[in-house]
Design an enzyme around this catalytic site. Structure first.
Site, PDB file in Angstrom:
ATOM      1  N   CYS A   2       0.847  -1.186   0.000  1.00 53.49           N
ATOM      2  CA  CYS A   2       0.000   0.000   0.000  1.00 53.49           C
ATOM      3  C   CYS A   2       0.883   1.237   0.000  1.00 53.49           C
ATOM      4  O   CYS A   2       2.070   1.152   0.284  1.00 53.49           O
ATOM      5  CB  CYS A   2      -0.872   0.037   1.246  1.00 53.49           C
ATOM      6  SG  CYS A   2      -1.909  -1.421   1.405  1.00 53.49           S
ATOM      7  N   GLY A  28      -1.098   0.696  -4.727  1.00 56.00           N
ATOM      8  CA  GLY A  28      -2.381   0.122  -4.324  1.00 56.00           C
ATOM      9  C   GLY A  28      -3.500   0.756  -5.106  1.00 56.00           C
ATOM     10  O   GLY A  28      -3.623   1.984  -5.104  1.00 56.00           O
ATOM     11  N   ASN A 101       1.007   0.209   5.879  1.00 54.68           N
ATOM     12  CA  ASN A 101       1.544  -0.536   4.735  1.00 54.68           C
ATOM     13  C   ASN A 101       2.319  -1.717   5.299  1.00 54.68           C
ATOM     14  O   ASN A 101       3.228  -1.533   6.104  1.00 54.68           O
ATOM     15  CB  ASN A 101       2.474   0.360   3.911  1.00 54.68           C
ATOM     16  CG  ASN A 101       3.310  -0.426   2.900  1.00 54.68           C
ATOM     17  OD1 ASN A 101       4.454  -0.084   2.641  1.00 54.68           O
ATOM     18  ND2 ASN A 101       2.757  -1.480   2.326  1.00 54.68           N
ATOM     19  N   GLY A 102       1.955  -2.913   4.868  1.00 59.73           N
ATOM     20  CA  GLY A 102       2.670  -4.094   5.337  1.00 59.73           C
ATOM     21  C   GLY A 102       1.706  -5.212   5.666  1.00 59.73           C
ATOM     22  O   GLY A 102       0.543  -5.183   5.255  1.00 59.73           O
ATOM     23  N   TYR A 255      10.285  -4.155  -8.168  1.00 55.96           N
ATOM     24  CA  TYR A 255       9.002  -3.908  -8.827  1.00 55.96           C
ATOM     25  C   TYR A 255       8.182  -2.755  -8.231  1.00 55.96           C
ATOM     26  O   TYR A 255       7.663  -1.920  -8.957  1.00 55.96           O
ATOM     27  CB  TYR A 255       8.160  -5.190  -8.799  1.00 55.96           C
ATOM     28  CG  TYR A 255       6.693  -4.999  -9.159  1.00 55.96           C
ATOM     29  CD1 TYR A 255       6.316  -4.648 -10.456  1.00 55.96           C
ATOM     30  CD2 TYR A 255       5.693  -5.165  -8.202  1.00 55.96           C
ATOM     31  CE1 TYR A 255       4.972  -4.458 -10.781  1.00 55.96           C
ATOM     32  CE2 TYR A 255       4.351  -4.989  -8.522  1.00 55.96           C
ATOM     33  CZ  TYR A 255       3.989  -4.629  -9.818  1.00 55.96           C
ATOM     34  OH  TYR A 255       2.677  -4.441 -10.134  1.00 55.96           O
ATOM     35  N   THR A 301       7.813  -1.532 -15.706  1.00 52.02           N
ATOM     36  CA  THR A 301       8.855  -1.503 -14.687  1.00 52.02           C
ATOM     37  C   THR A 301      10.208  -1.999 -15.177  1.00 52.02           C
ATOM     38  O   THR A 301      11.239  -1.614 -14.629  1.00 52.02           O
ATOM     39  CB  THR A 301       8.370  -2.281 -13.437  1.00 52.02           C
ATOM     40  OG1 THR A 301       7.155  -1.670 -13.014  1.00 52.02           O
ATOM     41  CG2 THR A 301       9.353  -2.214 -12.299  1.00 52.02           C
TER      42      THR A 301
HETATM   43  O1  LIG Z   1       4.545 -12.979 -13.479  1.00 51.98           O
HETATM   44  P1  LIG Z   1       3.396 -12.085 -13.181  1.00 51.98           P
HETATM   45  O2  LIG Z   1       2.505 -12.687 -12.145  1.00 51.98           O
HETATM   46  O3  LIG Z   1       2.675 -11.630 -14.385  1.00 51.98           O
HETATM   47  O4  LIG Z   1       3.973 -10.792 -12.423  1.00 51.98           O
HETATM   48  C1  LIG Z   1       5.069 -10.073 -12.850  1.00 51.98           C
HETATM   49  C2  LIG Z   1       4.684  -8.948 -13.776  1.00 51.98           C
HETATM   50  O5  LIG Z   1       3.732  -8.056 -13.125  1.00 51.98           O
HETATM   51  C3  LIG Z   1       4.298  -6.772 -12.986  1.00 51.98           C
HETATM   52  O6  LIG Z   1       3.816  -5.886 -13.998  1.00 51.98           O
HETATM   53  P2  LIG Z   1       2.574  -4.911 -13.796  1.00 51.98           P
HETATM   54  O7  LIG Z   1       1.701  -4.994 -14.979  1.00 51.98           O
HETATM   55  O8  LIG Z   1       1.915  -5.184 -12.477  1.00 51.98           O
HETATM   56  O9  LIG Z   1       3.178  -3.446 -13.635  1.00 51.98           O
HETATM   57  P3  LIG Z   1       4.197  -2.558 -14.501  1.00 51.98           P
HETATM   58  O10 LIG Z   1       3.399  -1.915 -15.615  1.00 51.98           O
HETATM   59  O11 LIG Z   1       4.708  -1.579 -13.507  1.00 51.98           O
HETATM   60  O12 LIG Z   1       5.292  -3.405 -15.050  1.00 51.98           O
HETATM   61  C4  LIG Z   1       5.780  -6.964 -13.140  1.00 51.98           C
HETATM   62  O13 LIG Z   1       6.403  -5.792 -13.639  1.00 51.98           O
HETATM   63  C5  LIG Z   1       5.858  -8.087 -14.146  1.00 51.98           C
HETATM   64  O14 LIG Z   1       5.695  -7.587 -15.457  1.00 51.98           O
HETATM   65  N1  LIG Z   2      -0.298  -4.072   0.948  1.00 53.91           N
HETATM   66  C1  LIG Z   2      -0.457  -3.570   2.143  1.00 53.91           C
HETATM   67  O1  LIG Z   2       0.379  -2.860   2.663  1.00 53.91           O
HETATM   68  C2  LIG Z   2      -1.708  -4.010   2.846  1.00 53.91           C
HETATM   69  C3  LIG Z   2      -1.986  -3.440   4.211  1.00 53.91           C
HETATM   70  C4  LIG Z   2      -2.953  -4.295   5.000  1.00 53.91           C
HETATM   71  N2  LIG Z   2      -2.347  -5.550   5.370  1.00 53.91           N
HETATM   72  C5  LIG Z   2      -4.237  -4.502   4.211  1.00 53.91           C
HETATM   73  O2  LIG Z   2      -4.474  -5.586   3.720  1.00 53.91           O
HETATM   74  O3  LIG Z   2      -4.981  -3.568   4.064  1.00 53.91           O
HETATM   75 MG   LIG Z   3       5.380  -5.426 -15.524  1.00 52.57          MG
END
Ligand SMILES: O=P(O)(O)OC[C@H]1O[C@H](OP(=O)(O)OP(=O)(O)O)[C@H](O)[C@@H]1O
Ligand SMILES: NC(=O)CC[C@H](N)C(=O)O
Ligand SMILES: [Mg+2]
Length: 489
Positions: A2, A28, A101-102, A255, A301
């Site tokens: 989050c 999030g 967050n966590g 990521y 990413t």
């Molecule tokens: O193996 P998977 O379960 O598919 O997860 C990994 C992928 O998910 C994320 O991308 P995402 O689309 O969430 O975000 P981004 O646009 O920041 O890369 C990450 O960058 C990988 O591309």
């Molecule tokens: N990703 C998070 O940091 C989640 C915070 C909290 N555990 C929730 O589920 O709302």
């Molecule tokens: Mg990605």
């Protein structure tokens, strides 16, 4: 993961919290909320959706006050429902709102103790509501409401709660209270702004939120530290946990975080570039006579790492997939069905970048394999001669239990599989992963080469220790299957 933000300002803070949350949105996408404190009133607005969907002008106008906190949620506990959106509020003692967050890993035991011994009701399945009640109970045990009392209450949280937590909270009559778990697993950064109306402080998950609001990044909140800022803008900070091994989450660099953030004095952008360099070197080591024509990132990413791989290999870097900017991050979506569909909606190839070429696709990480499986096929359909796939992170073989929703090992494509088996499953001609030692060195950087990290999802080593039966229990509660059943009418 989050996003959290807290501001102790000299004027109303709601608009700044809103803006801060919009740059933490990548952490999030399920729910968002803001709470402010005005005199003896807490104002709170939260709900499901993106920040821009949850707040309208009317909601914003009601959020008056010079101290406030905000949250955007990616659930790791409980449900995706709006009653578990954050911040949470309790009226006793004093009136406290909190955003977290966590993920706590002793939530069940704590929940029982909070009810039976502290005589407090936790009304949802959220671990964050449990955390708030522990904090509230500990604060109620103190004498007068002072910064020292808040620090003592945070010390109580550190004694009782296990897991990853970065927290912003506010206490009526006192001010803003922020703290971070004793291992420093989750990030939290402190910034300062001196303006015509006085000194203001902000804390946030990532420094980008401080940047856009004009706060100067002062430092990270230390592992086990509590930071209290009262209504006069006076700051009191104290480490109040027994020393534990420092273990910031390495997945933030891989990521989660934005590349323009600094976490623990490490530039996320630079860390990702170094990941590209070490992975490029590994590729050259294994295949000095490689036949790669172009390196293509899987947006967004992986871009930083992909560019450096291309530089090391001495081949062209090309954007071959165009991302639909109106589709959010796939990995943090709650259900597998939604994730699978959104990859295709989100990414579309430019055929001329693939036709008759040997392409090396680069992703930052391969978790469930949802993205890579489809992307490899798209590259083939677009005419690629051969499709190689490189992951800037090692195989994710173990659950993450400190704030990233990968609780079920069975859902991880690398769990129980060799690299050869994963290559076959993903349908690529060659799959290459970063080594863990290289990843850790890349993130740590040349100045502090031996910095420790929480790399548990790669190594299976958990810095907090794990109670027997824990993984089985979260698998039952939080696997994709369990979530689907919970959502079914
Ligand atoms: O193996 P998977 O379960 O598919 O997860 C990994 C992928 O998910 C994320 O991308 P995402 O689309 O969430 O975000 P981004 O646009 O920041 O890369 C990450 O960058 C990988 O591309
Ligand atoms: N990703 C998070 O940091 C989640 C915070 C909290 N555990 C929730 O589920 O709302
Ligand atoms: Mg990605």
């Amino acid at each position: 993961m989050c996003g959290i933000i807290g501001i102790a300002g000299a004027t109303d803070v709601a608009a700044a919290l809103y803006d801060g949350l919009t740059v933490l949105q990548h952490r999030g996408q399920d729910a968002a909320g803001i709470a402010t404190m005005d005199g003896n009133r807490v104002h709170l607005h939260k709900g499901n959706g993106l920040v821009k969907e949850v707040f309208d002008e009317r909601a914003m106008a009601l959020l008056t006050g010079r101290v406030g906190i905000g949250h955007c949620r990616y659930p790791t506990a409980g449900s995706e429902g709006s009653d578990e959106a954050q911040p949470f509020y309790v009226n006793s003692p004093y009136g406290i709102a909190l955003a977290h967050n966590g993920n706590l890993i002793n939530t069940d035991a704590l929940r029982r103790l909070v009810f039976e011994e502290d005589k407090r009701n936790v009304n949802t399945e959220s671990d964050s509501e449990v955390l708030l009640n522990v904090f509230a109970h500990e604060l109620a045990q103190q004498g007068a409401l002072t910064p020292q009392a808040a620090v003592a209450a945070v010390a109580g949280v550190h004694r009782r709660c296990t897991g990853g937590y970065a927290v912003v909270s506010m206490v009526l009559g006192l001010g803003l209270v922020a703290f971070r778990d004793p291992h420093g697993i989750r990030p939290l950064v402190l910034g300062k702004r001196v303006g015509p109306n006085g000194t203001e402080y902000a804390v946030a998950s990532e420094s980008v939120a401080l940047d856009i609001l004009g706060f100067v990044r002062e430092r990270d909140v230390q592992p086990g530290e509590a930071v209290v800022i009262n209504f006069r803008g006076e700051l009191h900070a104290e480490v109040c946990a027994a020393p534990r091994p420092h273990a910031p989450c390495i997945f933030e660099y891989v990521y989660f975080a934005r590349p323009d953030s600094m976490i623990e004095n490490i530039s996320v952008h630079k860390a990702r570039m170094r990941m590209g360099v070490t992975l490029g070197q590994k590729i050259l080591r294994l295949r000095p006579d490689h036949d790669i024509d172009t390196v293509i990132p899987i947006p967004d990413t992986s871009r930083d790492a992909a560019l450096e791989i291309a530089n090391v290999l001495g081949v062209k870097y090309r954007e071959g997939f165009i991302k639909n900017r109106y589709v959010g991050r796939t990995f943090i979506m709650p259900g597998q069905g939604e994730r699978v569909k959104s990859v295709r909606r989100k990414l579309n190839p430019i055929p001329l970048e693939f036709k008759d070429r040997v392409v090396l696709l680069v992703d930052d990480s391969i978790v469930r394999g949802t993205t890579s499986q489809q992307i490899v096929q798209m590259a083939r359909d677009a005419g690629a001669k051969k499709v190689y796939l490189a992951s800037a992170a090692p195989p994710v073989r173990h659950p993450n239990i400190y704030g990233i929703d990968m609780p079920s090992a069975d859902e991880l494509v690398a769990h129980g599989r060799t690299e050869q088996e994963i290559e076959t499953l993903l349908g690529c001609d060659w799959l290459i992963y970063q080594d863990l030692a290289d990843l850790e060195a890349a993130v740590a950087g040349p100045k502090f080469p031996n910095r420790p990290f929480d790399s548990s999802c790669f190594s299976g080593e958990y810095v907090t220790g794990i109670e027997p039966g824990y993984f089985e229990r979260i698998q039952q509660l939080r696997s994709d299957d369990a979530k689907r059943k919970r959502r079914a009418p």
